[in-house]
Design a protein around this motif. Structure first.
Motif, PDB file in Angstrom:
ATOM      1  N   LEU A   1       0.867  -1.216  -0.224  1.00 23.03           N
ATOM      2  CA  LEU A   1       0.225   0.392   0.051  1.00 23.03           C
ATOM      3  C   LEU A   1       0.978   1.580   0.105  1.00 23.03           C
ATOM      4  O   LEU A   1       0.616   2.615  -0.569  1.00 23.03           O
ATOM      5  CB  LEU A   1      -0.782  -0.435   1.090  1.00 23.03           C
ATOM      6  CG  LEU A   1      -2.088  -0.900   0.772  1.00 23.03           C
ATOM      7  CD1 LEU A   1      -2.897  -1.517   2.423  1.00 23.03           C
ATOM      8  CD2 LEU A   1      -2.813  -0.508   0.024  1.00 23.03           C
TER       9      LEU A   1
ATOM     10  N   THR B   1       1.038   6.829  -6.432  1.00 24.48           N
ATOM     11  CA  THR B   1      -0.056   8.101  -6.925  1.00 24.48           C
ATOM     12  C   THR B   1       0.514   9.082  -6.940  1.00 24.48           C
ATOM     13  O   THR B   1      -0.013  10.568  -7.390  1.00 24.48           O
ATOM     14  CB  THR B   1      -1.451   7.477  -5.715  1.00 24.48           C
ATOM     15  OG1 THR B   1      -1.437   6.619  -6.479  1.00 24.48           O
ATOM     16  CG2 THR B   1      -2.664   8.459  -6.213  1.00 24.48           C
TER      17      THR B   1
ATOM     18  N   ARG C   1      -1.892   4.394   8.757  1.00 26.02           N
ATOM     19  CA  ARG C   1      -3.188   4.112   8.423  1.00 26.02           C
ATOM     20  C   ARG C   1      -3.914   5.568   8.035  1.00 26.02           C
ATOM     21  O   ARG C   1      -5.472   5.455   7.596  1.00 26.02           O
ATOM     22  CB  ARG C   1      -3.951   3.277   9.242  1.00 26.02           C
ATOM     23  CG  ARG C   1      -4.372   3.900   9.968  1.00 26.02           C
ATOM     24  CD  ARG C   1      -5.220   2.111  10.379  1.00 26.02           C
ATOM     25  NE  ARG C   1      -5.674   2.848  11.949  1.00 26.02           N
ATOM     26  CZ  ARG C   1      -5.162   2.601  12.865  1.00 26.02           C
ATOM     27  NH1 ARG C   1      -3.873   2.026  13.642  1.00 26.02           N
ATOM     28  NH2 ARG C   1      -5.159   2.829  14.109  1.00 26.02           N
TER      29      ARG C   1
ATOM     30  N   THR D   1      -9.625   7.441  -4.772  1.00 26.76           N
ATOM     31  CA  THR D   1      -9.936   6.472  -4.691  1.00 26.76           C
ATOM     32  C   THR D   1      -8.692   6.000  -4.027  1.00 26.76           C
ATOM     33  O   THR D   1      -8.844   4.972  -3.552  1.00 26.76           O
ATOM     34  CB  THR D   1     -10.125   5.588  -5.468  1.00 26.76           C
ATOM     35  OG1 THR D   1     -10.682   7.056  -6.424  1.00 26.76           O
ATOM     36  CG2 THR D   1     -10.208   4.318  -5.953  1.00 26.76           C
ATOM     37  N   VAL D   2      -7.760   6.440  -4.617  1.00 28.69           N
ATOM     38  CA  VAL D   2      -6.883   5.729  -4.152  1.00 28.69           C
ATOM     39  C   VAL D   2      -6.475   5.917  -1.841  1.00 28.69           C
ATOM     40  O   VAL D   2      -5.366   4.662  -1.257  1.00 28.69           O
ATOM     41  CB  VAL D   2      -5.444   6.052  -4.731  1.00 28.69           C
ATOM     42  CG1 VAL D   2      -3.893   5.468  -3.705  1.00 28.69           C
ATOM     43  CG2 VAL D   2      -4.759   5.815  -5.825  1.00 28.69           C
TER      44      VAL D   2
ATOM     45  N   LEU E   1      -8.688   6.001  -0.072  1.00 26.10           N
ATOM     46  CA  LEU E   1      -9.873   5.097   0.014  1.00 26.10           C
ATOM     47  C   LEU E   1      -9.521   3.650   0.381  1.00 26.10           C
ATOM     48  O   LEU E   1      -9.175   3.051   1.327  1.00 26.10           O
ATOM     49  CB  LEU E   1     -11.023   5.362  -0.171  1.00 26.10           C
ATOM     50  CG  LEU E   1     -12.464   4.469   0.171  1.00 26.10           C
ATOM     51  CD1 LEU E   1     -12.786   4.846   1.748  1.00 26.10           C
ATOM     52  CD2 LEU E   1     -13.439   4.424  -0.728  1.00 26.10           C
ATOM     53  N   VAL E   2      -8.670   3.306  -0.428  1.00 27.44           N
ATOM     54  CA  VAL E   2      -8.301   2.012  -0.608  1.00 27.44           C
ATOM     55  C   VAL E   2      -6.937   1.836   0.485  1.00 27.44           C
ATOM     56  O   VAL E   2      -6.672   0.949   1.379  1.00 27.44           O
ATOM     57  CB  VAL E   2      -7.466   1.540  -2.156  1.00 27.44           C
ATOM     58  CG1 VAL E   2      -6.442   0.764  -2.131  1.00 27.44           C
ATOM     59  CG2 VAL E   2      -8.549   1.601  -3.180  1.00 27.44           C
ATOM     60  N   VAL E   3      -5.953   2.637   1.034  1.00 32.86           N
ATOM     61  CA  VAL E   3      -4.358   2.889   1.343  1.00 32.86           C
ATOM     62  C   VAL E   3      -5.652   2.489   2.611  1.00 32.86           C
ATOM     63  O   VAL E   3      -5.739   2.105   4.247  1.00 32.86           O
ATOM     64  CB  VAL E   3      -4.026   3.890   1.243  1.00 32.86           C
ATOM     65  CG1 VAL E   3      -2.789   4.493   2.435  1.00 32.86           C
ATOM     66  CG2 VAL E   3      -3.112   3.789   0.326  1.00 32.86           C
TER      67      VAL E   3
ATOM     68  N   LEU F   1      -8.849   1.892   3.754  1.00 37.50           N
ATOM     69  CA  LEU F   1      -9.245   0.505   4.033  1.00 37.50           C
ATOM     70  C   LEU F   1      -7.789  -0.438   4.601  1.00 37.50           C
ATOM     71  O   LEU F   1      -8.242  -1.171   5.368  1.00 37.50           O
ATOM     72  CB  LEU F   1     -10.218   0.559   3.503  1.00 37.50           C
ATOM     73  CG  LEU F   1     -11.581   1.019   2.919  1.00 37.50           C
ATOM     74  CD1 LEU F   1     -13.003   0.846   1.875  1.00 37.50           C
ATOM     75  CD2 LEU F   1     -12.356   1.596   4.389  1.00 37.50           C
ATOM     76  N   GLY F   2      -7.109  -0.695   3.366  1.00 38.67           N
ATOM     77  CA  GLY F   2      -6.160  -2.003   3.667  1.00 38.67           C
ATOM     78  C   GLY F   2      -5.084  -1.700   4.332  1.00 38.67           C
ATOM     79  O   GLY F   2      -4.970  -3.175   5.764  1.00 38.67           O
TER      80      GLY F   2
END
Length: 515
Positions: A284, A291, A346, A501-502, A504-506, A508-509
């Motif tokens: 991540l 990004t 995070r 979008t990235v 949010l992905v980071v 949640l991950g």
């Protein structure tokens, strides 16, 4: 995770702290980072002058920007692992010597293709610089708190170079020809060769083993064609050539991973320790790195042209508009070293990406007399987000790997950066170009060659309008500038959505990993 977690995440309280020699070494390691960053931003501001002197097509203009990070991305894993074997200082010095020599050749290019070739060679030697510098930093600073601060300072070299690039480029372009933006690298690289010999220790694996040459070939065939396919799709859509390049890249990537796993199972040394990717933090963090570079290169691609060709600012004035954003990047990077002690990964990384997304949204409001202030504010937001995110992620990637895999881990980090750089120019640049081409209105009375140049790029339209007289030239110039601003609106929106979008992905991950 089980094979590497104890070594990576537990540090002995007795880890030696860095002294004066190590901090001097950090200053030397920041120099190649500074120069590479200057080279990137100087080129962005030199594109209008290069367009006027060498008359590249829109495709050649994109390749002029893209070929450097494409070659870098293809070779970083190989060069990072090579440094683990032959020595990171030796690899760094070879890269420095080659980079300086090719910079001189680039300054003397006589056409666009020659310059594209020189940029490719700069990518080859540049691939030796960044992984070696980051790996040597890991060797110099074994204390985690000191290393986080060192990474922050090292990262400010990138932001400082990005800030200095437009100013230096403005001065050079105002007094010299476009080739001076490449020639300026030469004396700096000579000085770096001397300083590296004196101030940096050698660092390599104690028992490096033989270099996995089939792995090297598969790595090149995986990275090069894949990044090429992305660039081709962004420029021309899905074509047979793009599909074939993607097939070669993905197939080679699968074979590369299988070969690495077989060699690990047999107790042999692969080109890249693929078990590094078992760490969600590393995966991540690399995504976030890609990004942030996607955002920076995309923003530079259209902002430089907007300031120079739409608003008509001089190169120096345009550089001064962007300077506060780069300075904020440096300050945010230094602040991130302290914030990293108080807030988790995070929280900080998604926050940084979110700030950059807000900056891109602000770019959709570039209109009228407030444009300069709006663009400067957008750059400040993007710079703050990048500085916050990249410092934390670089430290996390280094901490996720054992010391004898520092070159491989650094290569993963830098590969992510360069893939992001390719995508930033290829995707956002192609979106901008597509909207511009579909919106600009070219007078029918203009000669076919001039009409084609005006439809290809904003620089071509400005040059064509200057050769026309009366209302024709004014109408073409107004239409081209309006089309370019419309393209910025769409491009900035795409960039903002990607960043959000990235983020949010980071989030949640990393939250899932923490649970």
């Amino acid at each position: 995770m089980t094979v590497i977690a104890p070594a990576r995440r537990t540090q002995s309280p007795a880890a030696p702290r860095a002294g004066h020699r190590e901090w001097i070494g950090l200053a030397v390691l920041s120099l190649p980072t500074l120069l590479v960053a200057i080279d990137n931003t100087v080129l962005g501001f030199a594109l209008p002058a290069i367009s006027a002197a060498l008359a590249p097509s829109a495709t050649q203009l994109l390749w002029l920007v893209d070929i450097y990070p494409l070659v870098l991305a293809a070779l970083l894993v190989t060069m990072g692992t090579l440094g683990d074997r032959i020595g990171h200082r030796r690899t760094l010095m070879i890269g420095v010597a080659g980079f300086g020599t090719v910079s001189a050749a680039a300054a003397l290019a006589t056409n666009a293709l020659h310059l594209v070739g020189a940029r490719a060679l700069l990518g080859f030697f540049g691939a030796m610089l960044m992984p070696s510098a980051l790996a040597l930093l890991r060797t110099l600073f074994t204390d985690r708190a000191q290393r986080r601060l060192a990474v922050a300072i090292w990262a400010t070299g990138f932001a400082g170079g990005a800030a200095l690039g437009p100013i230096l480029g403005g001065v050079l372009l105002q007094h010299f020809w476009w080739g001076a933006v490449f020639l300026v690298n030469v004396p700096a690289m000579v000085a770096l060769l001397v300083l590296a010999t004196v101030a940096l220790p050698e660092s390599r694996r104690p028992v490096p083993g033989r270099l996995d040459l089939p792995g090297v070939l598969l790595s090149l065939l995986a990275m090069g064609p894949t990044v090429l396919a992305i660039t081709l799709v962004a420029d021309s859509g899905i074509t047979t050539t793009a599909a074939l390049a993607l097939l070669v890249g993905v197939g080679s990537g699968v074979l590369f991973v299988r070969r690495a796993r077989r060699r690990l199972a047999a107790g042999e040394e692969p080109l890249l320790d693929v078990t590094l990717f078992a760490s969600a933090v590393l995966r991540l963090s690399a995504l976030a790195n890609a990004t942030t570079m996607f955002a920076l290169t995309g923003l530079l691609f259209f902002s430089a042209q907007y300031l120079l060709l739409v608003l008509g600012l001089s190169p120096i004035d345009a550089g001064l508009v962007l300077l506060p954003g780069f300075l904020v990047t440096m300050l945010a990077g230094l602040a991130a070293a302290r914030l990293g002690r108080m807030f988790p990964l995070r929280a900080l990384v998604p926050a940084g990406l979110g700030l950059a997304a807000v900056g891109f949204l602000l770019c959709t409001t570039l209109r009228g007399d407030t444009s300069v202030a709006v663009l400067a504010s957008a750059f400040i937001l993007v710079g703050a987000g990048i500085g916050l995110s990249e410092t934390i992620t670089n430290d996390a990637i280094l901490a996720a790997a054992p010391p004898d895999r520092a070159g491989s881990a650094a290569a993963v980090s830098e590969t992510a950066y360069e893939i992001g750089a390719v995508l930033g120019t290829a995707v956002l640049g192609s979106v901008l170009t597509a909207v511009y081409r579909g919106t600009v209105e070219v007078p029918t009375s203009i000669a076919p060659g001039d009409a084609h140049a005006a439809r290809e790029t904003l620089g071509g339209a400005v040059g064509t309008a200057a050769r026309l007289s009366g209302q024709e030239g004014q109408a073409l110039l107004a239409s081209a500038r309006d089309a370019f601003v419309t393209g910025i609106d769409v491009t900035a929106l795409v960039g903002a959505l990607t960043l959000a979008t990235v983020a949010l992905v980071v989030l949640l991950g990393l939250r899932s990993r923490a649970r």
